[in-house]
Design a protein around this motif. Structure first.
Motif, PDB file in Angstrom:
ATOM      1  N   LYS A  93       0.782  -1.250   0.000  1.00 46.19           N
ATOM      2  CA  LYS A  93       0.000   0.000   0.000  1.00 46.19           C
ATOM      3  C   LYS A  93       0.811   1.297   0.000  1.00 46.19           C
ATOM      4  CE  LYS A  93      -3.858  -2.416   0.377  1.00 46.19           C
ATOM      5  NZ  LYS A  93      -3.657  -3.390  -0.683  1.00 46.19           N
ATOM      6  N   THR A  94       2.125   1.216   0.012  1.00 42.79           N
ATOM      7  CA  THR A  94       2.899   2.457   0.036  1.00 42.79           C
ATOM      8  C   THR A  94       2.765   3.196  -1.301  1.00 42.79           C
ATOM      9  OG1 THR A  94       5.090   3.451   0.198  1.00 42.79           O
ATOM     10  CG2 THR A  94       5.008   1.246  -0.699  1.00 42.79           C
ATOM     11  N   GLY A  95       2.883   4.540  -1.232  1.00 41.11           N
ATOM     12  CA  GLY A  95       2.848   5.344  -2.450  1.00 41.11           C
ATOM     13  C   GLY A  95       4.246   5.554  -3.013  1.00 41.11           C
ATOM     14  N   GLU A  96       5.234   4.996  -2.359  1.00 41.55           N
ATOM     15  CA  GLU A  96       6.605   5.146  -2.851  1.00 41.55           C
ATOM     16  C   GLU A  96       6.879   4.100  -3.916  1.00 41.55           C
ATOM     17  OE1 GLU A  96       9.607   5.585   0.288  1.00 41.55           O
ATOM     18  OE2 GLU A  96       7.953   6.323   1.520  1.00 41.55           O
ATOM     19  N   VAL A  97       6.536   4.469  -5.139  1.00 40.38           N
ATOM     20  CA  VAL A  97       6.640   3.524  -6.244  1.00 40.38           C
ATOM     21  C   VAL A  97       7.262   4.231  -7.435  1.00 40.38           C
ATOM     22  CG1 VAL A  97       4.582   2.273  -5.519  1.00 40.38           C
ATOM     23  CG2 VAL A  97       4.356   4.164  -7.119  1.00 40.38           C
ATOM     24  N   LYS A  98       7.801   3.445  -8.360  1.00 37.51           N
ATOM     25  CA  LYS A  98       8.235   4.072  -9.607  1.00 37.51           C
ATOM     26  C   LYS A  98       7.508   3.414 -10.775  1.00 37.51           C
ATOM     27  CE  LYS A  98      12.190   1.412 -11.022  1.00 37.51           C
ATOM     28  NZ  LYS A  98      13.460   0.916 -10.742  1.00 37.51           N
TER      29      LYS A  98
END
Ligand SMILES: Nc1nc2c(ncn2[C@@H]2O[C@H](COP(=O)(O)OP(=O)(O)OP(=O)(O)O)[C@@H](O)[C@H]2O)c(=O)[nH]1
Ligand SMILES: [Mg+2]
Ligand SMILES: [Zn+2]
Lengths: 112, 227
Positions: A93-98
């Motif tokens: 669920k983290t928004g730290e994505v690429k």
């Protein structure tokens, strides 16, 4: 129109790629486009058809493949496909994505 | 049928020039922002207000403004004695890196802290063409739909700052601010959001603070490299 200016950029590269005498009248031009790019394939084909081009390309058809939006999580490494404008890892669920796919605009090849 | 396999980024020519601009700006420690919005969101109004504030902070800047056919925006800023370069994009729907490179020819970047690009009013094309900026700014207004971020996620993914302008109109329009902010967060969880009004001046100080610190960080990085 957006698609027209993209076609101008495409043609610049394409004309160079087909210079070799071995390449005769081109039948198909294959491109891949990421879904994030807001390109309407029909408009892109239309722009390609009506743009001025060299004789080799006059009868060529543009074949467009749309690539889905995919992200990779920077925390757990999980890859998810995005369909809903929620750019978060489907697992943790983290928004730290690429973004790993969905932004491309590639010329992939020609057929003759 | 014969075929040739090619693997070429169609926008490579633009990206190369953008890379050159980025190198140039790294050398002089100049920061560049690229402001992208729908037509009429208030970019020029924003610069008319923020320009004099930047001057008070002793930031030397230049504004590059793109318009399809007129020079009305440049004239508006010129009236306020803001340093402005006008680009006419003609039929083009965006500013590309080549146009920026040309427009910066007459500017002494060593003496410039900040280059501000007011892109052509349009949310699609400008987001796709890298012009060598340090930060894209997604610029919205409450006079538009709150679902803009949902419709144009690429811009919000690529931006470093989102500005929501015309908050003075919130009491008159059905703009769901919470919904808009939630969607921006969903698309880009780290994106900083500023709510401003170019009419009342609300929130503009927050922008000046942000840009001053961004410029300072870049100059510090530059010193670190040249040492
Ligand atoms: N009420 C209100 N009106 C604003 C605000 N900011 C801008 N406007 C008005 O919005 C209209 C468009 O503003 P501009 O600054 O020309 O917008 P722009 O984004 O530069 O427009 P283009 O360059 O044509 O895309 C003008 O009539 C402004 O006076 C604001 O914060 N509140
Ligand atoms: Mg303007
Ligand atoms: Zn994860």
């Amino acid at each position: 129109m957006h698609e027209m200016s993209l076609i101008q950029n495409l043609l610049k590269i394409l004309e160079k790629e087909i210079k070799s005498p071995e390449i005769k009248l081109v039948k198909n031009v294959r491109v891949e486009i990421g879904e994030l790019r807001h390109i309407v394939p029909e408009l892109l084909k239309f722009s390609f058809k009506h743009a001025s081009k060299s004789d080799k390309l006059k009868g060529a058809k543009l074949k467009v493949k749309v690539l889905p939006i995919k992200i990779k999580c920077l925390k757990c490494g999980f890859e998810s496909r995005i369909r809903d404008s929620l750019f978060a890892c489907k697992k943790c669920k983290t928004g730290e994505v690429k973004i790993v796919s969905g932004e491309e605009f590639m010329l992939k090849g020609v057929e003759w | 049928m014969s075929f040739k396999v090619i693997k070429a980024n169609v926008l490579a020519a633009n990206d190369d020039v953008a890379g050159k601009i980025r190198e140039m700006l790294a050398k002089t420690g100049t920061y560049m922002i690229n402001i992208i919005s729908s037509p009429g969101a208030g970019k020029t109004s924003f610069l008319e207000k923020v320009g004099p504030m930047l001057r008070r902070e002793k930031i030397s800047f230049i504004i590059v403004t793109g318009d399809c056919f007129t020079s009305r925006d440049a004239e508006r800023m010129d009236k306020l004695k803001l340093p402005v370069v006008q680009i006419n994009t003609g039929n083009g729907c965006h500013i590309d890196a080549g146009l920026i490179k040309k427009s910066l020819k007459g500017t002494d970047l060593k003496k410039t802290d900040l280059v501000i690009v007011e892109n052509v009013g349009n949310l699609i094309c400008p987001a796709e063409f890298d012009v060598g900026e340090d930060a894209k700014i997604a610029f919205l207004s409450t006079a538009e739909g709150a679902d803009k971020p949902l419709k144009y996620p690429l811009l919000f993914r690529e931006s470093k700052l989102a500005v929501i302008n015309k908050v003075d109109l919130l009491k008159y329009v059905d703009f769901n601010l919470l919904f808009c902010v939630k969607n921006i967060n969903n698309i880009n969880s780290g994106l900083k959001i500023l709510k401003v009004s170019c009419k009342t001046g609300e929130g503009l100080g927050g922008f000046v603070k942000w840009i001053v610190s961004e410029i300072r960080n870049k100059k510090t990085r530059k010193k670190g490299v040249s040492r």
